[in-house]
Design a protein around this motif. Structure first.
Motif, short mmCIF file in Angstrom:
data_model
loop_
_atom_site.label_atom_id
_atom_site.label_comp_id
_atom_site.label_asym_id
_atom_site.label_seq_id
_atom_site.Cartn_x
_atom_site.Cartn_y
_atom_site.Cartn_z
N CYS A 1 61.17 38.15 45.99
CA CYS A 1 59.93 37.35 45.98
C CYS A 1 59.53 36.97 44.56
O CYS A 1 58.38 36.60 44.31
CB CYS A 1 58.78 38.15 46.60
N GLU B 1 59.81 34.55 42.61
CA GLU B 1 59.28 33.22 42.27
C GLU B 1 57.75 33.19 42.30
O GLU B 1 57.12 32.36 41.63
CB GLU B 1 59.83 32.17 43.26
N HIS B 2 57.13 34.12 43.07
CA HIS B 2 55.66 34.14 43.18
C HIS B 2 55.02 35.05 42.13
O HIS B 2 53.80 35.09 42.02
CB HIS B 2 55.24 34.64 44.57
N LEU B 3 55.85 35.81 41.39
CA LEU B 3 55.32 36.83 40.48
C LEU B 3 55.40 36.37 39.02
O LEU B 3 56.30 35.63 38.65
CB LEU B 3 56.12 38.13 40.64
N GLU B 4 54.47 36.86 38.22
CA GLU B 4 54.51 36.63 36.77
C GLU B 4 55.50 37.61 36.15
O GLU B 4 56.34 37.25 35.35
CB GLU B 4 53.13 36.84 36.16
N LEU C 1 50.53 38.76 39.19
CA LEU C 1 50.73 37.38 39.65
C LEU C 1 49.45 36.60 39.45
O LEU C 1 48.38 37.16 39.21
CB LEU C 1 51.21 37.33 41.10
N GLU D 1 46.24 32.36 42.65
CA GLU D 1 46.56 31.31 43.65
C GLU D 1 47.89 31.56 44.35
O GLU D 1 48.19 30.96 45.38
CB GLU D 1 46.56 29.92 42.98
N ASN D 2 48.70 32.49 43.79
CA ASN D 2 50.00 32.78 44.42
C ASN D 2 49.95 34.00 45.35
O ASN D 2 50.96 34.36 45.95
CB ASN D 2 51.07 33.04 43.35
N TYR D 3 48.76 34.62 45.46
CA TYR D 3 48.66 35.87 46.21
C TYR D 3 49.10 35.72 47.67
O TYR D 3 49.94 36.46 48.17
CB TYR D 3 47.23 36.44 46.13
N ALA E 1 50.83 33.37 49.20
CA ALA E 1 52.24 32.99 49.34
C ALA E 1 53.14 34.21 49.11
O ALA E 1 54.12 34.44 49.83
CB ALA E 1 52.60 31.89 48.34
N PHE E 2 52.77 35.04 48.12
CA PHE E 2 53.55 36.26 47.86
C PHE E 2 53.45 37.21 49.05
O PHE E 2 54.46 37.76 49.51
CB PHE E 2 53.06 36.97 46.59
N ALA F 1 55.64 36.04 51.79
CA ALA F 1 57.07 36.18 51.45
C ALA F 1 57.50 37.64 51.51
O ALA F 1 58.60 37.96 51.99
CB ALA F 1 57.32 35.61 50.05
#
Length: 562
Positions: A403, A405-408, A421, A424-426, A428-429, A432
């Motif tokens: 996963c 792609e959703h993490l910093e 992260l 705004e990606n929470y 989606a992560f 996933a």
């Protein structure tokens, strides 16, 4: 609970070992299950020796690390010992800094602020080094993925030595030396060291160059044993040796900081379990609630009175930590129920007000409740930060990698990890992660497992067996406390629920032709109906010695009953 009986090892091997060692076949079975099949292997297991430790120079880059430190000392450079804010990091920093200071004064320590800087090497820490004239940073229990940070330091003419035990990424930092037994190109014979363990190998190498022996380093082993216990690394190989001798130091002559933490404990001999539940949470509480510097101050203090002052402050942090932990766990559990997520394959929760210092503990609590790979998020600056915990045999690090792609950023290992992260990606992560867990986890892994070593009769339990089982210690991953299954036992009529909420079970159990044994089952008071009125039941338990008012008796600790 799933009860799984470990496969019976080759009877030929068991009989041969039993004869060689003059022990019962039960003991020989336990040894063969642990990969111990010869007299020599058994001797190493039962009589660990400091001579069993490997040559530190077998670790890739060790020669470079030592020569850079010696050059720094010869040139009177300032050395900064940098480490993470958890137990492994703060013990490692205390270990390496106190060893260096024993013969060189220009050494300082740096622990990043959990809230302001986050995990691992920080730009703020490097700026601090530049502002204060440090030209060498030794990073412990972190740094293996800090490619950009090390490059940033290089621009400021600051060198790095990395001592880590986490899995490397695709690129290693451009440091003077990168000590990590998990490097693909490192042939060190044992790759399960904790961060403090890697730090110990560094001071072992320095000691060899200073014409010191391993005996000179024994006083530092209380720190190493504490880190091994807290970081839940396998108690095998070198870790077993370091843990055993470190426990001896904790019990006989600990440093003032550890002495101050344990002096009110009534037990005569502390075990690895006591280190996990008594010493480690208190050291951790400093970084969770206030600052990891407080833990280093405690562990490097040589005056007992001052250490007692530090310890009482840390005791207060630990009390605060418990309050936060209870409150957040309740809120997280209600969030799971409100969102109707009890049946999910994973648990992911978030509240911006949760205390960042305890989300790892809360993740562990949720894992105990729902037995799912679990991630707990909170707000950290303009990002979300999280702690992850896994269930037995599920690699949560691999799931996070899927996963990514959703993490910093993220880091960790099979059973525990941390990540950040963008808010705004929470969602989606979360989606996933649930998907990847659902696709990759075996359904059996969602039911807690009790792994049973052997089925025995109560009549097999005698003084010799208990004496030998005691020598299996210290226990931990890959050398767990032996668990036994005995069928058709019954209570002699004294069974009762105990505890403020009847949560525990006390009984006196026997079989038709055996003596009766005192038995205690923590958190299984709800199974009292299976035991009352002398009904027969099957029990999984460990055998222990219970000390009460100076009397020692055999007690069965019931893990589950059916």
């Amino acid at each position: 609970m799933r009860w799984t009986l470990k496969p019976k090892p080759s009877q030929e091997k068991v009989k041969h070992l039993a004869t060689q060692l003059n022990v019962d076949e039960i003991v020989a079975t336990l040894l063969v299950q642990r990969g111990i099949e010869t007299f020599e292997q058994a001797k190493t297991f039962f009589r660990p020796s400091l001579n069993d430790l490997h040559n530190p120079y077998l670790m890739k880059d060790m020669d470079k690390a030592v020569s850079r430190i010696e050059k720094a000392i010869a040139n009177e450079e300032n050395i900064l010992v940098f480490g993470d804010y958890d137990v492994d990091g703060t013990t490692a920093v205390s270990l390496v800094s106190s060893y260096l200071k024993s013969y060189y004064p220009n050494v300082a320590t740096y622990i990043p602020d959990r809230y302001d800087e986050g995990y691992g090497i920080s730009y703020k820490g490097i700026d601090f080094a530049e502002d204060n004239g440090f030209s060498l940073i030794i990073a412990l229990d972190c740094g293996i993925k800090s490619v950009d940070h090390v490059a940033y330091a290089k621009e400021k003419n600051i060198d790095f030595i990395i001592c880590d035990h986490h899995r490397p990424g695709n690129e290693l930092p451009n440091a003077v030396a990168v000590l990590d037994p998990k490097r693909d190109d490192c042939n060190y014979p044992y790759d399960e060291l904790c961060g403090c363990g890697v730090g110990f190998k560094l001071i072992q190498a320095l000691a060899q160059n200073n014409n010191q022996t391993i005996e000179d380093l024994v006083p530092y082993l209380d720190l190493v044993a504490t880190a091994i216990a807290a970081d839940i690394v396998p108690i095998t190989g070198e870790n077993r040796v370091l843990a055993k001798f470190g426990l001896e130091v904790i019990n006989s002559n600990p440093r003032p900081g550890i002495k101050a933490l344990i002096q009110n404990i009534k037990k005569k001999v502390l075990t690895i379990t006591d280190v996990v539940f008594i010493i480690a949470p208190r050291i951790n509480a400093a970084g969770r609630i206030k600052h990891g510097n407080e833990a280093v101050a405690l562990l490097t203090e040589f005056d007992l009175e001052q250490a007692e002052i530090f310890a009482s402050e840390i005791e207060q942090h630990n009390a605060d930590r418990k309050d936060f932990d209870k409150q957040i766990t309740v809120e997280a559990l209600s969030q799971i129920i409100e969102n109707n997520e009890k049946e999910n394959f994973s648990t992911v929760v978030y509240n911006e007000n949760w205390h960042k210092g305890v989300i790892g503990i809360v993740a562990s609590r949720l894992t105990e409740t729902y037995y799912r790979p679990t991630i707990v998020f909170t707000k950290s600056g303009d990002k979300l930060a999280a702690s992850a915990r896994s269930v037995k045999d599920f690699d949560i690090y691999n799931a996070l990698e899927a996963c990514a792609e959703h993490l910093e950023q993220f880091g960790g290992h099979m059973y525990a990890a941390g990540m950040t992260l963008k808010e705004e990606n929470y969602l989606a992560f979360k989606e996933a992660f649930e998907k990847i867990v659902e696709e990759t986890i075996h359904p059996d892994l969602l039911i807690p497992e009790i792994s049973v070593d052997a089925e025995i009769e109560l009549s097999d339990i005698n003084e010799k067996l208990i004496r030998i089982l005691n020598q299996f210690e210290p226990f931990g991953p890959q050398n767990m406390t032996p668990l036994f299954l005995t069928k058709n036992v019954f209570d002699t009529g004294y069974a009762k629920q105990i505890g403020s909420e009847n949560e525990h079970l006390k009984a006196f159990v026997k079989q038709e032709h055996s003596s009766s044994f005192n038995a205690i089952g923590f958190k299984i008071g709800n199974k009292y109906d299976l035991v009352k009125n002398q009904k027969k039941f099957d029990a999984v338990y460990s055998i222990e010695e219970n000390e009460w008012n100076g009397n020692v008796s055999v007690q069965l600790q019931l893990r589950d009953i059916k």
